[in-house]
Write an enzyme that holds these catalytic residues in place. Structure first.
Site, PDB file in Angstrom:
ATOM      1  N   CYS A 113       2.142  12.644 -14.017  1.00  0.00           N
ATOM      2  CA  CYS A 113       3.525  12.332 -14.426  1.00  0.00           C
ATOM      3  C   CYS A 113       3.766  12.557 -15.917  1.00  0.00           C
ATOM      4  O   CYS A 113       4.915  12.565 -16.362  1.00  0.00           O
ATOM      5  CB  CYS A 113       3.882  10.904 -14.049  1.00  0.00           C
ATOM      6  N   HIS A 246       9.864   8.856 -18.490  1.00  0.00           N
ATOM      7  CA  HIS A 246       9.454   9.231 -17.135  1.00  0.00           C
ATOM      8  C   HIS A 246      10.065   8.228 -16.160  1.00  0.00           C
ATOM      9  O   HIS A 246      10.076   7.024 -16.411  1.00  0.00           O
ATOM     10  CB  HIS A 246       7.932   9.225 -17.034  1.00  0.00           C
ATOM     11  N   ASN A 276      10.650   8.931  -8.187  1.00  0.00           N
ATOM     12  CA  ASN A 276       9.687   9.444  -9.163  1.00  0.00           C
ATOM     13  C   ASN A 276       9.310  10.880  -8.792  1.00  0.00           C
ATOM     14  O   ASN A 276       8.623  11.098  -7.793  1.00  0.00           O
ATOM     15  CB  ASN A 276       8.451   8.528  -9.149  1.00  0.00           C
TER      16      ASN A 276
HETATM   17  N1  ACO Z   1       8.529  -2.378   1.676  1.00  0.00           N
HETATM   18  C1  ACO Z   1       8.355  -3.685   1.969  1.00  0.00           C
HETATM   19  N2  ACO Z   1       7.278  -4.390   1.556  1.00  0.00           N
HETATM   20  C2  ACO Z   1       6.363  -3.745   0.804  1.00  0.00           C
HETATM   21  C3  ACO Z   1       6.491  -2.379   0.478  1.00  0.00           C
HETATM   22  C4  ACO Z   1       7.630  -1.698   0.937  1.00  0.00           C
HETATM   23  N3  ACO Z   1       7.853  -0.399   0.673  1.00  0.00           N
HETATM   24  N4  ACO Z   1       5.428  -2.021  -0.276  1.00  0.00           N
HETATM   25  C5  ACO Z   1       4.656  -3.117  -0.403  1.00  0.00           C
HETATM   26  N5  ACO Z   1       5.217  -4.158   0.251  1.00  0.00           N
HETATM   27  C6  ACO Z   1       4.731  -5.523   0.357  1.00  0.00           C
HETATM   28  C7  ACO Z   1       3.243  -5.616   0.122  1.00  0.00           C
HETATM   29  O1  ACO Z   1       2.524  -5.332   1.304  1.00  0.00           O
HETATM   30  C8  ACO Z   1       3.100  -7.056  -0.314  1.00  0.00           C
HETATM   31  O2  ACO Z   1       3.105  -7.862   0.835  1.00  0.00           O
HETATM   32  P1  ACO Z   1       2.067  -9.103   1.005  1.00  0.00           P
HETATM   33  O3  ACO Z   1       2.372 -10.009  -0.155  1.00  0.00           O
HETATM   34  O4  ACO Z   1       2.404  -9.640   2.329  1.00  0.00           O
HETATM   35  O5  ACO Z   1       0.715  -8.465   0.887  1.00  0.00           O
HETATM   36  C9  ACO Z   1       4.383  -7.347  -1.079  1.00  0.00           C
HETATM   37  O6  ACO Z   1       5.310  -6.311  -0.682  1.00  0.00           O
HETATM   38  C10 ACO Z   1       4.211  -7.340  -2.579  1.00  0.00           C
HETATM   39  O7  ACO Z   1       3.477  -6.167  -2.945  1.00  0.00           O
HETATM   40  P2  ACO Z   1       3.177  -5.844  -4.463  1.00  0.00           P
HETATM   41  O8  ACO Z   1       2.370  -4.593  -4.540  1.00  0.00           O
HETATM   42  O9  ACO Z   1       2.643  -7.068  -5.147  1.00  0.00           O
HETATM   43  O10 ACO Z   1       4.647  -5.567  -4.989  1.00  0.00           O
HETATM   44  P3  ACO Z   1       5.131  -5.434  -6.458  1.00  0.00           P
HETATM   45  O11 ACO Z   1       6.221  -6.374  -6.692  1.00  0.00           O
HETATM   46  O12 ACO Z   1       3.987  -5.405  -7.422  1.00  0.00           O
HETATM   47  O13 ACO Z   1       5.754  -3.962  -6.457  1.00  0.00           O
HETATM   48  C11 ACO Z   1       5.330  -1.640  -6.957  1.00  0.00           C
HETATM   49  C12 ACO Z   1       4.947  -2.826  -6.089  1.00  0.00           C
HETATM   50  C13 ACO Z   1       6.818  -1.351  -6.789  1.00  0.00           C
HETATM   51  C14 ACO Z   1       4.538  -0.418  -6.512  1.00  0.00           C
HETATM   52  C15 ACO Z   1       5.034  -2.008  -8.410  1.00  0.00           C
HETATM   53  O14 ACO Z   1       3.708  -2.478  -8.543  1.00  0.00           O
HETATM   54  C16 ACO Z   1       5.239  -0.855  -9.310  1.00  0.00           C
HETATM   55  O15 ACO Z   1       6.333  -0.408  -9.506  1.00  0.00           O
HETATM   56  N6  ACO Z   1       4.179  -0.334  -9.949  1.00  0.00           N
HETATM   57  C17 ACO Z   1       4.268   0.786 -10.807  1.00  0.00           C
HETATM   58  C18 ACO Z   1       3.754   1.907 -10.067  1.00  0.00           C
HETATM   59  C19 ACO Z   1       4.602   3.129 -10.177  1.00  0.00           C
HETATM   60  O16 ACO Z   1       5.723   3.152 -10.580  1.00  0.00           O
HETATM   61  N7  ACO Z   1       3.958   4.173  -9.781  1.00  0.00           N
HETATM   62  C20 ACO Z   1       4.550   5.435  -9.772  1.00  0.00           C
HETATM   63  C21 ACO Z   1       3.554   6.417 -10.140  1.00  0.00           C
HETATM   64  S1  ACO Z   1       2.807   6.062 -11.620  1.00  0.00           S
HETATM   65  C22 ACO Z   1       3.705   6.657 -12.774  1.00  0.00           C
HETATM   66  O17 ACO Z   1       4.503   7.484 -12.532  1.00  0.00           O
HETATM   67  C23 ACO Z   1       3.440   6.036 -14.047  1.00  0.00           C
END
Ligand code: ACO
Length: 319
Positions: A113, A246, A276
């Protein structure tokens, strides 16, 4: 001094739009979950017969038109992509052929990215040696092909697209500075770990991510690289006209804007519409804001990328 200036931009998004509601019919997710955690409403997905070089070609053609140039005016092509058409030749060489160009050099940059920021820094550095006159710098991705569409924790986050910039050598800036960083010790938090060996795919060919760790690291390094870029020039945060981050997650973007004391009105946001698009996200956002007139000649713009590797960086540019 030799500098480089942006003289044209272009972008392309595939026709098919997949909304959060569409995804919620296929997997256990909801618009509410996706939007509240990421700011994403929809993403574009490439057609079966579209290749990364096809997306790059459309974005590049628009950038050339905006610059009033033809492909034969370009003597350097740098394509940032993590989803190349094939292992080799590079997508840049394929793009060169599709453009009908044959001058100079063409190669890919792989920094996930952060790829577009790395590509801009590479093109800027090469042009400042005096060897090249006009560069086409592209970020193009088809992430839909490296996603496990059954994995709701990753497949909702990404989209396909391409953005392109024409850089021209100039005696005034232009690009004021570029700042690149990497820390390979974090290579496992975001990866497509598979490889090809003896005609077989070994390991997973799908994107895997430790979302929480990526989130925290992204906020930290994006803040640091902003400070680094501004400190080098003694520029106050208030002097920045636009931030083009980004587009991974609206919460990461808002955290960086808060650190800069910048209103979200001065941040170009496309993550809601594009999701993204990895290396394509910054040039897509840049092109949008150039074409709708938000970014004007003379504006000071900071582009910043972060992604797998772990890699991060920034480009400070006077338009
Ligand atoms: N729909 C519904 N529920 C979901 C989904 C979904 N798509 N995905 C995960 N869940 C659930 C999980 O299973 C979990 O359930 P559980 O508690 O029963 O186990 C719950 O939601 C919480 O999951 P978390 O991973 O803790 O959710 P969080 O609030 O941390 O959000 C996310 C996850 C959105 C991926 C966040 O961590 C994030 O944005 N991280 C940054 C990563 C990113 O942007 N990556 C892109 C590529 S990297 C880059 O470009 C820099």
């Amino acid at each position: 001094m030799i500098y480089t200036r942006i003289i044209g931009t272009g972008s392309y998004l595939p026709a098919q739009v997949v909304t959060n509601e569409d995804l919620s019919k296929r997997i256990d997710t909801s618009d509410e979950w996706i939007f509240s955690r990421t700011g994403i409403k929809q993403r574009h997905v490439a057609a079966e017969d579209e290749l990364t070089s096809d997306l790059a070609l459309k974005a590049s053609t628009r950038a050339l038109e905006a610059a009033g140039l033809t492909a034969s005016d370009i003597d350097l092509i740098v394509v940032a992509t993590t989803t190349p058409d094939m292992i080799f030749p590079s997508t840049a060489c394929i793009l060169q052929a599709k453009l009908g160009a044959s001058n100079g050099a063409a190669f890919d940059v792989q920094a996930v990215c952060s790829g577009f920021v790395y590509a801009m820094a590479t093109a800027d550095a090469l042009m400042r040696t005096g060897t090249y006159r006009r560069a086409l710098v592209v970020g193009a991705e088809i992430y839909s092909r490296i996603l496990n569409w059954e994995d709701r924790t990753t497949c909702v986050l990404f989209g396909d697209g391409a953005g392109a910039v024409i850089l021209e050598r100039s005696d005034r800036p232009g690009i004021l500075s570029t700042h690149l960083h990497a820390d390979g010790s974090h290579r496992d938090i975001l990866s497509v770990p598979g490889s090809i060996r003896n005609g077989q795919v070994c390991g997973s060919p799908f994107l895997t991510m430790d979302g929480n760790t990526v989130f925290k690291l992204a906020v930290k390094v994006l803040g640091e690289v902003v400070d680094e870029a501004l400190a080098q020039h003694g520029i106050e945060r208030s002097q920045l006209d636009w931030l083009i981050p980004h587009q991974a997650n609206i919460r990461i973007i808002q955290a960086t804007a808060r650190r800069l004391g910048m209103s979200m009105d001065k941040v170009v946001v496309t993550v809601d519409q594009h999701a993204n698009t990895s290396a394509a996200s910054i040039p897509l956002a840049l092109d949008l804001a150039m074409r709708d007139g938000r970014i004007q000649p003379g504006h000071l713009v900071l582009m910043q990328g972060v992604g797998g590797g772990f890699t991060w960086g920034a480009v400070l540019v006077r338009i």
